[in-house]
Motif scaffolding. Structure first.
Motif, short mmCIF file in Angstrom:
data_model
loop_
_atom_site.label_atom_id
_atom_site.label_comp_id
_atom_site.label_asym_id
_atom_site.label_seq_id
_atom_site.Cartn_x
_atom_site.Cartn_y
_atom_site.Cartn_z
N VAL A 108 0.69 -1.38 -0.08
CA VAL A 108 -0.09 -0.11 -0.03
C VAL A 108 0.87 1.30 -0.10
O VAL A 108 0.69 2.21 -0.77
CB VAL A 108 -0.96 0.01 1.39
CG1 VAL A 108 -1.74 1.32 1.41
CG2 VAL A 108 -1.95 -1.00 0.94
N LEU A 112 0.85 4.17 -3.05
CA LEU A 112 0.47 5.42 -2.68
C LEU A 112 1.93 6.41 -2.98
O LEU A 112 1.88 7.61 -3.51
CB LEU A 112 0.39 5.75 -1.27
CG LEU A 112 -0.93 4.87 -0.74
CD1 LEU A 112 -1.32 5.10 0.60
CD2 LEU A 112 -2.26 5.57 -1.73
N THR A 116 1.93 9.47 -5.73
CA THR A 116 2.55 10.49 -5.12
C THR A 116 3.45 11.17 -6.06
O THR A 116 3.74 12.29 -6.22
CB THR A 116 2.95 10.73 -3.71
OG1 THR A 116 1.88 10.23 -2.89
CG2 THR A 116 3.35 11.74 -3.28
N TRP A 126 -4.50 13.17 -8.49
CA TRP A 126 -4.94 12.12 -7.61
C TRP A 126 -6.21 11.52 -7.90
O TRP A 126 -7.07 12.33 -8.35
CB TRP A 126 -4.98 12.40 -6.29
CG TRP A 126 -3.62 12.63 -5.43
CD1 TRP A 126 -2.72 13.63 -5.41
CD2 TRP A 126 -3.22 11.54 -4.40
NE1 TRP A 126 -1.67 13.22 -4.74
CE2 TRP A 126 -2.08 12.21 -4.26
CE3 TRP A 126 -3.52 10.42 -4.09
CZ2 TRP A 126 -1.08 11.22 -3.20
CZ3 TRP A 126 -2.91 9.82 -3.06
CH2 TRP A 126 -1.44 10.45 -2.76
N LEU A 129 -10.21 7.72 -3.65
CA LEU A 129 -10.34 6.24 -3.18
C LEU A 129 -10.23 5.23 -4.23
O LEU A 129 -10.02 4.13 -3.76
CB LEU A 129 -12.04 6.41 -2.74
CG LEU A 129 -12.36 7.09 -1.45
CD1 LEU A 129 -13.75 7.07 -1.01
CD2 LEU A 129 -11.55 6.97 -0.33
N ASP A 130 -10.34 5.56 -5.45
CA ASP A 130 -9.70 4.62 -6.30
C ASP A 130 -8.38 3.94 -6.29
O ASP A 130 -8.11 3.00 -6.37
CB ASP A 130 -10.09 5.02 -7.75
CG ASP A 130 -11.43 5.39 -8.07
OD1 ASP A 130 -12.41 4.89 -7.41
OD2 ASP A 130 -11.71 6.06 -9.11
N VAL A 131 -7.52 4.74 -5.90
CA VAL A 131 -6.11 4.59 -5.69
C VAL A 131 -5.89 3.74 -4.50
O VAL A 131 -5.25 2.83 -4.68
CB VAL A 131 -5.55 5.94 -5.45
CG1 VAL A 131 -4.02 5.70 -5.24
CG2 VAL A 131 -5.39 6.70 -6.61
N LEU A 132 -6.60 3.87 -3.46
CA LEU A 132 -6.80 3.15 -2.26
C LEU A 132 -7.30 1.70 -2.71
O LEU A 132 -6.77 0.69 -2.06
CB LEU A 132 -7.57 3.65 -1.00
CG LEU A 132 -6.85 5.05 -0.57
CD1 LEU A 132 -7.72 5.56 0.56
CD2 LEU A 132 -5.55 4.47 0.15
N GLY A 133 -8.31 1.67 -3.39
CA GLY A 133 -9.00 0.29 -3.56
C GLY A 133 -7.93 -0.68 -4.54
O GLY A 133 -7.79 -1.57 -4.28
N ALA A 135 -4.63 -0.08 -4.51
CA ALA A 135 -3.50 -0.35 -3.75
C ALA A 135 -3.94 -1.55 -2.81
O ALA A 135 -3.10 -2.50 -2.74
CB ALA A 135 -3.35 0.82 -2.80
N PHE A 136 -5.01 -1.71 -2.23
CA PHE A 136 -5.57 -2.85 -1.38
C PHE A 136 -5.52 -3.97 -2.40
O PHE A 136 -5.14 -5.32 -1.84
CB PHE A 136 -6.54 -2.45 -0.64
CG PHE A 136 -6.26 -1.57 0.61
CD1 PHE A 136 -5.52 -2.18 1.66
CD2 PHE A 136 -6.93 -0.51 0.66
CE1 PHE A 136 -5.20 -1.21 2.69
CE2 PHE A 136 -6.53 0.45 1.72
CZ PHE A 136 -5.67 0.05 2.90
#
Length: 181
Positions: A108, A112, A116, A126, A129-133, A135-136
């Motif tokens: 993760v 990120l 960045t 950026w 939340l798509d980036v976090l999804g 990444a997970f």
């Protein structure tokens, strides 16, 4: 020296396999095998400086074949190696669960940090939340592949280490009454 060459070849082979798999499986669902080799080097390599050099060389190799910013993967692989090496020396990462937690957290972080860097240097926006999804999702895929890859790195390091098998260990120094007087 043999272990460094063997692990370097393992990392380059993982990079080739990763590129072949990425042509059939979409990127968040394709494990980052070459990055897992770098994490395995950080967790299992016995000395610090050769591991740094291996991580940077494997990072630059990824930069050459990926078409991303030159030096981006080298820097992030170096940071990943340093985090893994420091964690392995400070924490008990001998079991499967601690290594799994570490791999998920570092995946993760790596994702990120990539976004960045792209937003800083290229001006890419950026994605929220798509980036976090993504990444997970990528972290779960790396979690599945982490065990075999890290154990393969450990076996290659153990197999090709430069330690001499027949060498006698140094004699322990004992301080008893007979040795003093």
């Amino acid at each position: 020296m043999k272990a460094a060459i063997a692990v370097l070849l393992l990392g380059l082979g993982a990079l080739i396999v990763q590129g072949a798999v990425a042509r059939t499986i979409s990127p968040p669902w394709c494990p980052d095998l070459a990055w897992l080799v770098v994490v395995g080097i950080g967790l299992r390599w016995p000395s610090f400086l050769p591991g740094v050099l291996l991580a940077v060389v494997l990072g630059y190799s990824m930069d050459l074949v990926s078409g991303s910013l030159m030096g981006q993967h080298a820097l992030l692989r170096l940071v990943s190696y340093l985090a893994a090496a420091l964690a392995a020396r400070q924490l008990d990462l001998s079991g499967g669960l601690p290594v799994a937690i570490f791999v998920v957290a570092m995946t993760v972080f790596y994702g990120l940090a990539t976004v960045t860097m792209l937003s800083f240097f290229v001006g890419a926006p950026w994605l929220g939340l798509d980036v976090l999804g993504v990444a997970f999702a990528h972290a779960i895929v790396n979690l599945i592949a982490a065990g075999p890859v890290i154990s393969l790195v450990e076996r290659v390091v153990a197999r090709f280490s430069d330690d001499e098998v027949g060498r006698r260990p140094p004699m322990p120094i004992s301080f008893d009454r007979r040795s003093i007087g």
